[in-house]
Design an enzyme around this catalytic site. Structure first.
Site, PDB file in Angstrom:
ATOM      1  N   HIS A   1       0.841  -1.133  -0.019  1.00 23.71           N
ATOM      2  CA  HIS A   1      -0.066   0.083   0.037  1.00 23.71           C
ATOM      3  C   HIS A   1       0.916   1.402  -0.151  1.00 23.71           C
ATOM      4  CE1 HIS A   1      -3.381  -2.489   1.300  1.00 23.71           C
ATOM      5  NE2 HIS A   1      -2.538  -3.264   1.935  1.00 23.71           N
TER       6      HIS A   1
ATOM      7  N   SER B   1      18.722  19.925 -15.091  1.00 23.52           N
ATOM      8  CA  SER B   1      17.484  20.811 -15.391  1.00 23.52           C
ATOM      9  C   SER B   1      18.152  22.019 -16.294  1.00 23.52           C
ATOM     10  CB  SER B   1      16.668  21.269 -14.358  1.00 23.52           C
ATOM     11  OG  SER B   1      16.128  22.518 -14.398  1.00 23.52           O
TER      12      SER B   1
ATOM     13  N   ASN C   1      17.820  14.730 -12.806  1.00 22.73           N
ATOM     14  CA  ASN C   1      16.566  13.525 -12.903  1.00 22.73           C
ATOM     15  C   ASN C   1      16.595  12.424 -13.506  1.00 22.73           C
ATOM     16  OD1 ASN C   1      15.062  15.957 -12.288  1.00 22.73           O
ATOM     17  ND2 ASN C   1      15.355  16.917 -14.248  1.00 22.73           N
TER      18      ASN C   1
END
Ligand code: ARG
Length: 496
Positions: free
Chosen positions: A157, A278, A286
């Site tokens: 979960h 970036s 990233n």
């Protein structure tokens, strides 16, 4: 009008119609398959005496030359000629004239030719992808060996659940990918059947030998029914389904790496070579490879829907709708191959933050289940009683801003519930590593269980690797045999 089918027409098609209908650029990648299929077909026509030997020889010499040209990239296809099949026939006719060259298409149609080519091409690609997968699974297994004693957080979960090992996490994907391998084997089996000799839809009145072309082309037998063989594309659906499931599995792995490499999880680090920066935020790193792998499965699913939708309303008998099978098939194959290969590379360089995993396990009560198990084993509680006691301890610790790592607090909470446990005993049921290593059931996360998992996976992988090697060799052998049969037909004196 020099179109091969032009004699029935008063007018040529318009340029727009050619643009709309031609597939030469798309099926360029079928050229070698088309020539191999043609060689097998002509050898068969020769042996069946449907052609006289001189015609067979001329055609085969010409085809062998074309095979070489196509192999070294000097055979130019002309998009005006509609597709790869008409290009090839036109080449043969240009070289041998209409009287002899025009015989290559005896007892054949583009309808059986195109599915033959597609099957020849596709089965190679399936085997190539399977080889990439084997390599991927090997890396996961290899990296597991060194990580059996390293703790990782196991989630359910999206919440920290129980401590597992890094090896356990890695092998979960190896175990999954073996089933992807098997689905591809199933797709290969469906693909590797001979449709050649079905002709347009109804078979032919010429005395052809279909098992012979099946053997020459390395097919495992015939796709017997001519109408089915020319109409069906379920082998493509099976393949693209297998690719879609594979991509969905890889996408889940990619998603985990995106999450786990974030500051908030900080469980893994993606290699710099598999990340980009970036343009505005100088601090950013990233994980673009895994993000794109996660996204790219959308294109493969798209291919599946594309082919399913294209095929669903097509009546039996070839309809040109079916030529729309190739762009989505090519796309799905290319995207899956590149994704498997780049994910494999990036997984081989992924690093783990072991300390962070231990910290998260400790901070998040991930060993509570084992504390309850301990109460069952040592204190005579039923599991539900033990669960309630442990749950109460957890609740009180949370209130006090403590964790299960605060052994004395755990001891005193237990004492309040009339459970006496000494601190030394508690350590074993509360420390993530010990708890991880106590899950000794078959398929569990302990070192002992993972060692067994690894042995099983290793064995399964070796078996599949051997089968794959055999399949690849037998296809190579079939090609060699076809070329040799053709040469021998041209020059019976030469042994090969
Ligand atoms: N280019 C076609 C395809 O890719 C080949 C078969 C065309 N047959 C026909 N009768 N138009 O499916």
């Amino acid at each position: 009008m020099d179109k091969l089918w032009g004699s029935r027409f008063e007018k040529d098609i318009t340029a727009a119609v050619l643009d709309y209908t031609q597939t030469t650029d798309i099926d360029e990648r079928l050229i070698l398959s088309d020539i191999w299929g043609s060689i097998a077909h002509v050898v068969m026509l020769g042996r069946q005496e449907i052609l006289i030997p001189a015609e067979g020889r001329a055609l085969l010499k010409c085809l062998l030359g074309l095979y070489e040209e196509a192999g070294n990239g000097t055979l130019e296809l002309n998009r005006e000629l509609e597709d790869v099949h008409l290009n090839l026939e036109q080449q043969v006719i240009a070289r041998l004239g209409l009287q002899v060259g025009g015989k290559i298409h005896t007892a054949r149609s583009r309808n059986d030719q195109v599915v033959t080519d597609t099957r020849l091409y596709l089965r190679e690609k399936i085997l190539h992808l399977q080889a990439e997968l084997v390599h991927f699974i090997e890396i996961l297994i290899h990296r597991s060996g060194a990580n059996m004693g390293k703790v990782m957080v196991g989630y359910t979960h999206g919440q920290p659940a129980q401590p597992v090992s890094v090896a356990f996490w890695l092998t979960s994907y190896a175990s999954m990918l073996i089933r992807d391998f098997d689905r591809l084997t199933h797709a290969f089996t469906g693909t590797n059947k001979n449709p050649l000799g079905s002709c347009a839809l109804a078979g032919t009145s010429f005395p052809i030998d279909r098992p012979l072309t099946a053997r020459l082309l390395g097919f495992d037998g015939l796709l017997l029914h001519a109408l089915d063989a020319t109409s069906s594309r379920d082998f493509i659906l099976e393949t693209v389904s297998a690719l879609s499931i594979l991509m969905s599995n890889i996408s889940r792995m990619a998603e985990e790496i995106v999450l786990f490499s974030s500051y908030e999880y900080n469980l893994v680090e993606v290699d710099d070579a598999y990340s980009t920066g970036s343009s505005i935020m100088p601090q950013k790193k990233n994980p673009v490879v895994v993000e794109l792998a996660r996204a790219r499965c959308g294109r493969v699913f798209g291919s599946l829907i594309h082919v399913l939708t294209m095929v669903k309303g097509v009546p039996m008998g070839y309809n040109v709708d079916l030529q729309e099978d190739k762009p989505p098939l090519w796309r799905a194959l290319d995207d899956t191959l590149s994704t498997v290969s780049i994910m494999r590379e990036q997984m081989s360089r992924l690093t783990f933050n072991y300390q962070r995993a231990l910290d998260l396990c400790r901070a998040n009560f991930t060993t509570a289940t084992e504390l309850a198990n301990h109460l069952v084993k040592e204190k005579g509680f039923s599991f539900r009683q033990a669960y309630q006691v442990t749950g109460t301890v957890v609740k009180e610790l949370i209130k006090a801003n403590k964790t299960l790592a605060d052994l004395s607090a755990v001891g005193s909470e237990l004492r309040k519930l009339q459970v006496e446990m000494d601190i030394e005993q508690l350590k074993d049921v509360i420390e993530p590593f010990q708890v991880m290593d106590q899950q000794v059931s078959q398929g569990g996360t302990s070192r002992k269980s993972v060692k067994e998992i690894l042995e099983v996976l290793q064995g399964e992988l070796e078996k599949r690797g051997d089968e794959l090697k055999q399949r690849r060799q037998s296809l190579e052998q079939a090609l060699t045999n076809t070329l040799q049969a053709a040469r021998q037909f041209c020059d019976p004196e030469s042994a090969g």
